[in-house]
Design a protein around this motif. Structure first.
Motif, mmCIF file in Angstrom:
data_model
loop_
_atom_site.group_PDB
_atom_site.id
_atom_site.type_symbol
_atom_site.label_atom_id
_atom_site.label_comp_id
_atom_site.label_asym_id
_atom_site.label_seq_id
_atom_site.Cartn_x
_atom_site.Cartn_y
_atom_site.Cartn_z
ATOM 1 N N GLY A 110 7.364 -0.143 6.633
ATOM 2 C CA GLY A 110 7.471 0.646 5.258
ATOM 3 C C GLY A 110 6.474 1.736 5.170
ATOM 4 N N ARG A 111 5.363 1.475 5.876
ATOM 5 C CA ARG A 111 4.289 2.361 5.632
ATOM 6 C C ARG A 111 4.554 3.900 6.574
ATOM 7 N N VAL A 112 5.530 3.814 7.152
ATOM 8 C CA VAL A 112 5.861 5.167 7.851
ATOM 9 C C VAL A 112 7.328 5.713 7.258
ATOM 10 N N ASN A 113 7.564 7.163 6.677
ATOM 11 C CA ASN A 113 8.536 7.817 6.138
ATOM 12 C C ASN A 113 8.799 6.966 5.117
ATOM 13 N N ARG A 114 7.908 6.528 4.304
ATOM 14 C CA ARG A 114 8.130 6.029 3.065
ATOM 15 C C ARG A 114 8.305 6.871 2.030
ATOM 16 N N LYS A 115 7.879 8.023 1.936
ATOM 17 C CA LYS A 115 8.110 9.011 0.744
ATOM 18 C C LYS A 115 9.669 9.640 1.085
ATOM 19 N N ARG A 116 10.592 9.231 0.066
ATOM 20 C CA ARG A 116 11.791 9.553 0.174
ATOM 21 C C ARG A 116 12.187 10.836 -0.856
ATOM 22 N N LEU A 120 1.014 -1.113 -0.063
ATOM 23 C CA LEU A 120 0.012 0.036 0.051
ATOM 24 C C LEU A 120 0.641 1.150 -0.141
ATOM 25 N N ASP A 121 0.651 2.304 -1.156
ATOM 26 C CA ASP A 121 1.565 3.240 -1.204
ATOM 27 C C ASP A 121 0.870 4.440 -0.399
ATOM 28 N N ILE A 122 1.325 4.279 1.152
ATOM 29 C CA ILE A 122 0.984 5.055 2.058
ATOM 30 C C ILE A 122 2.247 5.382 2.998
ATOM 31 N N SER A 123 2.195 6.507 3.448
ATOM 32 C CA SER A 123 3.427 7.304 4.222
ATOM 33 C C SER A 123 2.811 8.016 5.463
ATOM 34 N N PHE A 124 3.126 7.673 6.678
ATOM 35 C CA PHE A 124 2.631 8.053 7.836
ATOM 36 C C PHE A 124 3.885 8.608 8.627
ATOM 37 N N ASP A 125 3.589 9.388 9.698
ATOM 38 C CA ASP A 125 4.864 10.002 10.490
ATOM 39 C C ASP A 125 5.064 9.166 11.681
ATOM 40 N N LEU A 126 4.255 8.269 12.390
ATOM 41 C CA LEU A 126 4.579 7.722 13.351
ATOM 42 C C LEU A 126 3.704 6.522 13.436
#
Length: 714
Positions: A535-541, A513-519
């Motif tokens: 991998g669902r946290v801090n995903r967007k690089r 799942l292409d999601i990116s959370f902070d915590l």
């Protein structure tokens, strides 16, 4: 002369039309498979001609004795001599078992089952001198020249078929001719008058040039994917460009497997959007138990999903297990997938029987000359070597080096004793407009955590996601989670939110799942699954985010085997132990940690259940299939459908899609004492009190006393 139909209402398809439509599909499939098109056409015309029989026509109109056994494919075989003798064996294989197993059919209706009934031939011949002329008139209209077949000749035709089937069912293997007709008949019967147009779209290899994009942020995008090696094994962390690389290794039509519905739905939409520009009429499909309600576009032809010929199909490996287990239609699926590219992504997520099925599937696909591409972020070395041995030496192996892995260090791990101890941490992040993801191992734990979140953070956007929602509600929640509209533009909900939000979920969010959370606050799960969750946290690089770390709080595992379910308590304890508290989780150290957790794997043996044997290949008698629901038995699936009491009227008066949208899956023992609807999937009816739009199904509230008394009088 009365109109002769192939199918009853609502379409009332004329037999001549149906035979023409099946012939169109059969010739297209035969050309793709390099099978004789003339024989294929003849089989298509012959397969249902027995429906011209008066008994069948009366049955369509509901005017016959339902206890009488009439098989139209048997009646069709009386006309075998209308075709060249050298084609007879192929035509028999196409026609005789296109619905039933020729032998040991589950309902006892295969040709060799019925052959023991003394009067079945006279019954199927019926008033031959009259109705055969009707059938032959249709033949002549379709280019098959034949003026008459005597009763004795018809009898001899069927006797030849019986003798042939008695001989060929003792041969081991599968019949490509049977698979061809089954695929074509299902295709044309599903699409009806759309068959001609859809045939023009199918069986095309997609243009995958989109995935040749390069970016230093995605190290796999810079690695050469061209190799003489047939198969691929890629181990790379989340965000390294693994999906792109796997597609770059593909040369033809693609089957892409993932483990969870949520990840399959998301990948279907992602790949469709990726390829749309270079493939304006792309035939991409999604396939799982409820995929008919999943669409990328409003005008999408969902009826194609389970049919042969897609350019790209996103599905679960359980759909492909039909091949290894020899279930109904397995020959058609073999023809569909043979020689294609098959991506088995996130293979580490399977355990027990599912893992055994995937390993067996690799064997089968290799025998069918498929190009097999394995992708995973994490994999125990024991499992890696097992797969490597199955694939042999013809494998391109790809990993990131330590320097590349160091660029993907993104998380600091903290250990806490209970979920309640995370409240202050969540509060601080919410105050800073951070997005919080909470992942629990069971629905009950997730519902409890969500209740606490609703009480403590009533003014913060929150969402609960798990598998026990009405299917329509779950699809909407998945869309909310991703935060994208139908045009892939941000809706600024949850994943794309710029304000604080909290999502509580089970493990259905941990894969692809292409999601990116902070915590993240997470229950302890097996380490390979945990790494996927992370991998669902801090995903967007971006270049600016490399070297920035975000916090993950791991809740200590429970103390008892019962509380640890669905996982192994020992694995959870070892996982918690290898995670260092308060330290950066280094990607280059993960393989060592995984191998510390998985010192052994109990590979379950399912050889006895499979028709494909390691040493000898397909071992089922030709023209037969396994009629038993062996897959459900192996996976110990005892789930049934249920609906709420207020949805009964909508369900019973609705179409297929409406019904599917209000259904929920539940274990049989939970609803065994509830009443059932007689419509559709015959779902059990549960009290409205047991379902909440925010929390989903609460199984503890499925009690007789919770029904609304007023509904019982409506």
């Amino acid at each position: 002369m009365k109109t002769i139909f192939a199918k009853s209402g609502p379409e009332w398809t004329i037999l001549t039309t149906h035979l023409q439509q099946v012939a169109v599909a059969t010739k297209a499939f035969a050309k793709y498979l390099d099978i004789d098109e003339a024989i294929a056409y003849h089989g298509a015309i012959l397969h249902d001609i027995g429906k011209a029989h008066p008994f069948f026509q009366e049955r369509l109109r509901g005017k016959t004795n339902k206890n009488s056994v009439f098989r139209h494919e048997i009646a069709s075989l009386y006309f075998l001599s209308a075709f060249p003798k050298e084609q007879h064996d192929f035509l028999i294989e196409m026609v005789v078992g296109h619905h039933k197993s020729v032998l040991k059919d589950i309902g006892g209706k295969g040709l060799l089952d019925l052959e023991e009934n003394d009067d079945y031939e006279d019954f199927h011949l019926g008033n031959w001198e009259e109705w055969s002329l009707v059938a032959l008139k249709i033949f002549n209209e379709l280019g098959i020249s034949c003026q008459s077949i005597s009763r004795d000749e018809a009898f001899d035709n069927l006797e030849y078929c019986i003798n042939y089937c008695e001989r060929v069912t003792k041969e081991k293997g599968y019949s490509k001719w049977r698979g061809l007709l089954m695929a074509s008949d299902y295709f044309a019967s599903t699409l009806i008058d759309k068959t001609d147009n859809q045939v023009k779209r199918i069986l095309k290899s997609p243009n995958l040039d989109f995935y040749n994009r390069q970016d230093e942020l995605f190290p796999l995008s810079l690695k050469n994917s061209i190799s003489s090696k047939q198969h691929t094994m890629v181990v790379a962390c989340t965000g390294a460009g693994k999906t792109d690389y796997l597609f770059r290794r593909c040369k033809g039509r693609v089957f892409y497997t993932l483990p969870f519905q949520a990840s399959i739905n998301a990948m279907f939409k992602r790949v469709g959007n990726d390829l749309e520009k270079d493939n304006p009429d792309l035939d991409i499909r999604v396939l799982h138990s409820t995929s008919i309600i999943v669409k990328r576009k409003q005008d999408e032809e969902v009826s194609l999903q389970n049919l042969m010929g897609s350019s790209v199909k996103i599905l679960t490996p359980h759909q492909l297990a039909v091949i290894a287990l020899g279930m109904n239609g397995y020959e058609a699926m073999i023809l569909d997938i043979k020689g294609c590219d098959v991506i088995l992504d996130e293979v580490h997520t399977y355990s027990g029987i599912s893992q055994a099925l995937v390993l067996k599937l690799i064997e089968v696909l290799k025998s069918l000359d498929c190009r097999i591409h394995i992708g995973t972020a994490t994999m125990p070395s024991i499992l890696y070597q097992r797969i490597r041995n199955l694939l042999g030496d013809n494998v391109l192996e790809v990993r990131l080096c330590d320097d590349e892995l160091e660029q993907f260090n993104r998380h600091i791990i903290h250990k806490i004793d209970s979920f309640e101890l995370a409240e202050n941490i969540i509060s601080e992040n919410v105050a800073s407009d951070k997005k919080v993801l909470i992942v629990m191992n069971t629905i009950k734990e997730a519902q409890r955590a969500y209740g606490l979140i609703k009480d403590s953070f009533p003014n913060t956007s929150s969402l609960l996601l798990h598998s026990k929602f009405k299917r329509g509600d779950r699809n909407l929640k998945e869309k909310q989670l991703l935060g994208l509209d139908d045009n892939n533009l941000p809706t600024f909900e949850f994943n794309t939110s710029q304000e604080a939000c909290i999502v509580v979920s089970t493990q259905i969010v941990e894969v692809s799942l292409d999601i990116s959370f902070d915590l993240m606050i997470t229950a302890t799960a097996p380490l390979d699954a945990m790494i996927q969750r992370f991998g669902r946290v801090n995903r967007k690089r971006t270049r600016d985010t490399i070297g920035n770390y975000k916090d993950i709080y791991v809740i200590a595992p429970p103390e008892t085997v019962k509380e640890a379910r669905p996982y192994n308590l020992n694995i959870l304890q070892k996982t918690f132990e290898v995670l260092a508290d308060g330290e950066v989780l280094r990607e280059k150290d993960l393989q060592q940690k995984i191998d510390q957790v998985y010192t052994e794997i109990d590979f379950l043996k399912i050889e006895e259940h499979c028709v494909f044997k390691t040493e000898t290949g397909f071992q089922l008698g030709k023209l037969t299939h396994r009629s038993k629901a062996i897959l459900f038995e192996l996976l110990q699936i005892d789930s049934v459908s249920c609906i709420t009491e207020s949805d009964v009227e909508k369900y019973e008066n609705g179409d297929f899609e409406t019904r599917l949208n209000v259904e929920m899956s539940v274990a049989y023992w939970v609803v065994a004492k509830m009443e059932q609807s007689e419509k559709g999937n015959r779902p059990f009816i549960v009290p409205d009190k047991a379902y909440d739009l925010e929390f989903g199904l609460d199984q503890s509230e499925i009690k007789q006393e919770n029904f609304n008394v007023l509904n019982q009088f409506i």
